[in-house]
Design an enzyme around this catalytic site. Structure first.
Site: not given
Ligand code: AMP
Length: 121
Positions: A33-34, A91, A100, A104, A106
């Site tokens: 995760d970024i 989520n 996103v 996915h 986590h």
């Molecule tokens: P969610 O709220 O469950 O949709 O989580 C989305 C996750 O994606 C968050 O923890 C972000 O930090 C992560 N994220 C967004 N863009 C990127 C990226 N380019 N590379 C890696 N993780 C990302």
């Protein structure tokens, strides 16, 4: 909800933006995760175009469902999280603040993760 093929994880799958890859096979891609919320914070995504847990659980094939769950387990083992323990979280939608729109999970680990949910303030 229809799948938006311009979402950030779709771009990662297409190689249009980079990721710190942890694991990849036919069904899944896992990457860091970024914006990590724990010492280890890895995202596991299916390669198919699924918006969320709801979409994936309803419309993915049995092979995709099995491949995804196997992949999550493999990633956690590869990261050395089995003995100390880890948390898996998905989520879905508004109340969970899904950001996103590509399904996915986590995986969190590397410290005691505390209570499961933050209490309302
Ligand atoms: P969610 O709220 O469950 O949709 O989580 C989305 C996750 O994606 C968050 O923890 C972000 O930090 C992560 N994220 C967004 N863009 C990127 C990226 N380019 N590379 C890696 N993780 C990302």
């Amino acid at each position: 909800m229809t799948y938006d093929s311009g979402n950030v994880f779709a771009k990662i799958l297409k190689g249009e933006i980079p990721c710190k890859k942890v694991y990849e096979d036919t069904h899944v891609l896992a990457f860091h995760d970024i914006n990590p919320q724990a010492p280890t914070h890895v995202l596991v995504i299916p390669k198919g175009a699924y918006v969320s847990m709801d979409d994936f659980s309803e419309t993915a094939s049995d092979a995709e469902l099995a491949g995804f769950v196997r992949g999550v387990g493999k990633v956690a083992r590869q990261l050395g999280l089995v003995e100390p323990g880890y948390r898996v979280l998905a989520n879905h939608g508004r109340n969970a603040n899904q950001d996103v729109p590509h399904f996915h999970l986590h995986i969190f680990g590397g410290r005691n993760l505390g209570p499961m949910l933050k209490r309302p303030e």
